[in-house]
Structures are given as structure tokens and as C-alpha cells.
Write a protein that holds these residues in place. Structure first.
Motif, mmCIF file in Angstrom:
data_model
loop_
_atom_site.group_PDB
_atom_site.id
_atom_site.type_symbol
_atom_site.label_atom_id
_atom_site.label_comp_id
_atom_site.label_asym_id
_atom_site.label_seq_id
_atom_site.Cartn_x
_atom_site.Cartn_y
_atom_site.Cartn_z
ATOM 1 N N PRO A 48 0.797 -1.226 0.000
ATOM 2 C CA PRO A 48 0.000 0.000 0.000
ATOM 3 C C PRO A 48 0.835 1.284 0.000
ATOM 4 O O PRO A 48 0.475 2.256 -0.664
ATOM 5 N N ARG A 49 1.953 1.297 0.680
ATOM 6 C CA ARG A 49 2.739 2.530 0.720
ATOM 7 C C ARG A 49 3.431 2.848 -0.610
ATOM 8 O O ARG A 49 3.951 3.944 -0.782
ATOM 9 N N LEU A 50 3.426 1.893 -1.531
ATOM 10 C CA LEU A 50 4.032 2.161 -2.847
ATOM 11 C C LEU A 50 2.995 2.582 -3.889
ATOM 12 O O LEU A 50 3.350 2.911 -5.020
ATOM 13 N N LEU A 51 1.723 2.573 -3.512
ATOM 14 C CA LEU A 51 0.669 2.961 -4.456
ATOM 15 C C LEU A 51 0.811 4.421 -4.892
ATOM 16 O O LEU A 51 0.587 4.751 -6.061
ATOM 17 N N ALA A 52 1.187 5.300 -3.979
ATOM 18 C CA ALA A 52 1.361 6.717 -4.321
ATOM 19 C C ALA A 52 2.465 6.878 -5.359
ATOM 20 O O ALA A 52 2.354 7.675 -6.297
ATOM 21 N N LYS A 53 3.519 6.105 -5.201
ATOM 22 C CA LYS A 53 4.632 6.156 -6.145
ATOM 23 C C LYS A 53 4.172 5.678 -7.534
ATOM 24 O O LYS A 53 4.554 6.223 -8.561
ATOM 25 N N MET A 54 3.317 4.686 -7.532
ATOM 26 C CA MET A 54 2.798 4.152 -8.787
ATOM 27 C C MET A 54 1.924 5.192 -9.485
ATOM 28 O O MET A 54 1.976 5.349 -10.705
ATOM 29 N N ALA A 55 1.147 5.941 -8.680
ATOM 30 C CA ALA A 55 0.262 6.962 -9.254
ATOM 31 C C ALA A 55 1.045 8.187 -9.728
ATOM 32 O O ALA A 55 0.681 8.814 -10.725
ATOM 33 N N SER A 56 2.140 8.496 -9.042
ATOM 34 C CA SER A 56 2.872 9.712 -9.384
ATOM 35 C C SER A 56 3.986 9.509 -10.412
ATOM 36 O O SER A 56 4.470 10.468 -10.996
ATOM 37 N N GLN A 57 4.383 8.281 -10.633
ATOM 38 C CA GLN A 57 5.474 8.021 -11.577
ATOM 39 C C GLN A 57 4.989 7.091 -12.686
ATOM 40 O O GLN A 57 4.888 5.885 -12.477
ATOM 41 N N PRO A 58 4.709 7.625 -13.843
ATOM 42 C CA PRO A 58 4.289 6.758 -14.952
ATOM 43 C C PRO A 58 5.391 5.735 -15.264
ATOM 44 O O PRO A 58 6.567 6.043 -15.235
ATOM 45 N N GLY A 59 5.002 4.523 -15.514
ATOM 46 C CA GLY A 59 5.956 3.462 -15.835
ATOM 47 C C GLY A 59 6.526 2.732 -14.616
ATOM 48 O O GLY A 59 7.307 1.799 -14.777
ATOM 49 N N TYR A 60 6.157 3.155 -13.421
ATOM 50 C CA TYR A 60 6.632 2.476 -12.210
ATOM 51 C C TYR A 60 6.016 1.080 -12.152
ATOM 52 O O TYR A 60 4.814 0.915 -12.215
ATOM 53 N N ARG A 61 6.838 0.050 -12.068
ATOM 54 C CA ARG A 61 6.340 -1.318 -12.196
ATOM 55 C C ARG A 61 6.663 -2.226 -10.997
ATOM 56 O O ARG A 61 6.530 -3.435 -11.106
ATOM 57 N N THR A 62 7.109 -1.673 -9.912
ATOM 58 C CA THR A 62 7.471 -2.544 -8.775
ATOM 59 C C THR A 62 6.759 -2.139 -7.475
ATOM 60 O O THR A 62 7.399 -1.879 -6.463
ATOM 61 N N PRO A 63 5.426 -2.155 -7.483
ATOM 62 C CA PRO A 63 4.695 -1.761 -6.277
ATOM 63 C C PRO A 63 4.415 -2.930 -5.319
ATOM 64 O O PRO A 63 3.499 -2.879 -4.522
ATOM 65 N N PHE A 64 5.217 -3.990 -5.419
ATOM 66 C CA PHE A 64 4.952 -5.188 -4.626
ATOM 67 C C PHE A 64 6.026 -5.387 -3.557
ATOM 68 O O PHE A 64 7.117 -4.847 -3.637
ATOM 69 N N GLY A 65 5.675 -6.182 -2.592
ATOM 70 C CA GLY A 65 6.612 -6.547 -1.531
ATOM 71 C C GLY A 65 6.565 -8.044 -1.309
ATOM 72 O O GLY A 65 5.557 -8.694 -1.581
ATOM 73 N N GLN A 66 7.669 -8.599 -0.830
ATOM 74 C CA GLN A 66 7.742 -10.028 -0.510
ATOM 75 C C GLN A 66 8.301 -10.161 0.896
ATOM 76 O O GLN A 66 9.255 -9.478 1.270
ATOM 77 N N PHE A 67 7.682 -11.049 1.657
ATOM 78 C CA PHE A 67 8.132 -11.305 3.020
ATOM 79 C C PHE A 67 9.178 -12.410 2.962
ATOM 80 O O PHE A 67 8.927 -13.478 2.423
ATOM 81 N N GLN A 68 10.356 -12.160 3.488
ATOM 82 C CA GLN A 68 11.421 -13.156 3.466
ATOM 83 C C GLN A 68 11.784 -13.559 4.883
ATOM 84 O O GLN A 68 11.889 -12.716 5.772
ATOM 85 N N ARG A 69 12.013 -14.849 5.055
ATOM 86 C CA ARG A 69 12.436 -15.387 6.341
ATOM 87 C C ARG A 69 13.717 -16.177 6.132
ATOM 88 O O ARG A 69 13.827 -16.937 5.182
ATOM 89 N N GLU A 70 14.611 -16.012 7.050
ATOM 90 C CA GLU A 70 15.819 -16.816 7.047
ATOM 91 C C GLU A 70 15.716 -17.743 8.237
ATOM 92 O O GLU A 70 15.730 -17.300 9.391
ATOM 93 N N GLU A 71 15.562 -19.034 7.981
ATOM 94 C CA GLU A 71 15.376 -19.994 9.067
ATOM 95 C C GLU A 71 16.719 -20.462 9.597
ATOM 96 O O GLU A 71 17.645 -20.727 8.839
ATOM 97 N N THR A 72 16.827 -20.534 10.901
ATOM 98 C CA THR A 72 18.043 -21.033 11.533
ATOM 99 C C THR A 72 17.665 -21.977 12.661
ATOM 100 O O THR A 72 16.504 -22.083 13.045
ATOM 101 N N LYS A 73 18.658 -22.646 13.186
ATOM 102 C CA LYS A 73 18.467 -23.510 14.351
ATOM 103 C C LYS A 73 19.230 -22.920 15.527
ATOM 104 O O LYS A 73 20.024 -23.579 16.164
ATOM 105 N N ASN A 74 19.001 -21.651 15.792
ATOM 106 C CA ASN A 74 19.692 -20.945 16.862
ATOM 107 C C ASN A 74 18.972 -21.245 18.183
ATOM 108 O O ASN A 74 18.250 -20.410 18.717
#
Length: 180
Positions: A48-74
Motif C-alpha cells: 500500500p505505501r508504494l501505491l502513491a509512487k505508482m500513481a505519481s510516476q508513470p511506468g513504475y512497475r514494482t509496487p509489490f513486496g515479498q516477506f522473506q524469512r531466514e530460518e536457523t536452528k539458533n
């Protein structure tokens, strides 16, 4: 050498359950670290916070996010076994078999662990300086380390036996300090 032979016999007896125990422990003990959102991605959830950037910058194509986890046995594990008289017979044998299965599973996952036990020495005594019959009697703790954090030797588990009484609170505090 007696304990080594006995351990080997017990280990062979329970190895059929070690793999399922290992899988269950892996799921339970994996620690999620460095979990974070990576923004400005071409795929994923709409951020959602990248929607404004998408509206204000024509051609902006990366309004997505991915959740990443690094699993360990700590993680480290402390197993504390009640060795009081009520654990006699089949109960202590079940505790011993369970500890062998757990130590084999934890060892195969390279997870540091310790197996300890507690009971009392069975000798009741008055606290020093108290002669009143109504005061509380006490027993000395009898604490055992069957397999220490720093040790690969698991044969000490064969020395598990039920003895006298238990002192749960003091013993849990002792084990928690060892784990810390």
C-alpha cells in the motif's frame, strides 16, 4: 563399556521412531530470524505505501513486496528428568527411552542439548540451628548430568534410575541456570 553396549542396544530398539521425532522437533525448534519485507519487487503482495509512487510516476512497475524469512536452528535444549521414587519401574524406563530418542534426534540436527536429572539423597535432616519439631525438614538435592552440552557421549543416559523424593522448584531453577 557396559553403558556403551547397553546404549547401543537401546538405540537400536528405538531408531524407528527417531526420524519422525526429528521431523517434529525441526518444525518446533526452527527459529525465524531476519524476517522482513523486501519492497520494490515485481511480484508479491501489493504494498500500500508504494501505491502513491505508482500513481505519481508513470511506468513504475514494482509496487509489490515479498516477506522473506531466514530460518536457523539458533536454539539449545535442556531436558530435565524426575528421578524420584514415583518414577520407578516402567516409568523410568520410558523416560530413558524417550531421552535416547530425543538425544539422537537433536544430535542429528546439530542442536546443542543437555539431559539432566534430579532427586534427593533420601536422608531427612533438620536445618542447622533449629531444634523445634514443627520446623520443616529438608533433604539434600541429588542432581545428575547424563549428557552435558559440551559432550557427545550419550551413554550416561543408561545410569538413569529412580531414587528418593523430588524437589521440583529447586531442580528446575538449577537446570534453567545451566541452560542460560
Amino acid at each position: 563399556t557396559y553403558f556403551r553396549d547397553e546404549y547401543s542396544t537401546v538405540r537400536q530398539r528405538i531408531m524407528h521412531i527417531v526420524r519422525p521425532v526429528t521431523r517434529a522437533l525441526e518444525r518446533a525448534l526452527k527459529v525465524q530470524e531476519n524476517a522482513r519485507w523486501r519492497l520494490e519487487q515485481e511480484r508479491g503482495r501489493l504494498a500500500p505505501r508504494l501505491l502513491a509512487k505508482m500513481a505519481s510516476q508513470p511506468g513504475y512497475r514494482t509496487p509489490f513486496g515479498q516477506f522473506q524469512r531466514e530460518e536457523t536452528k539458533n536454539v539449545s535444549v535442556e531436558i530435565l528428568v524426575d528421578l524420584s521414587g514415583s518414577m520407578g519401574g516402567q516409568k523410568i524406563e520410558t523416560a530413558r527411552l524417550t531421552c535416547v530418542a530425543l538425544t539422537e534426534a537433536l544430535s542429528s540436527m546439530d542442536i546443542e542439548h543437555e539431559i539432566t536429572g534430579f532427586t534427593t539423597d533420601g536422608e531427612t535432616r533438620m536445618p542447622p540451628g533449629n531444634s523445634s519439631a514443627h520446623l520443616r525438614w529438608s533433604e539434600k538435592l541429588d542432581l545428575h548430568v547424563f549428557k552435558g552440552f559440551e559432550s557427545k557421549n550419550k551413554t550416561g543416559l543408561m545410569a538413569m534410575e529412580s531414587k528418593a523424593n523430588n524437589a521440583d522448584g529447586e531442580s528446575v531453577m538449577w537446570a534453567a541456570k545451566r541452560l542460560a
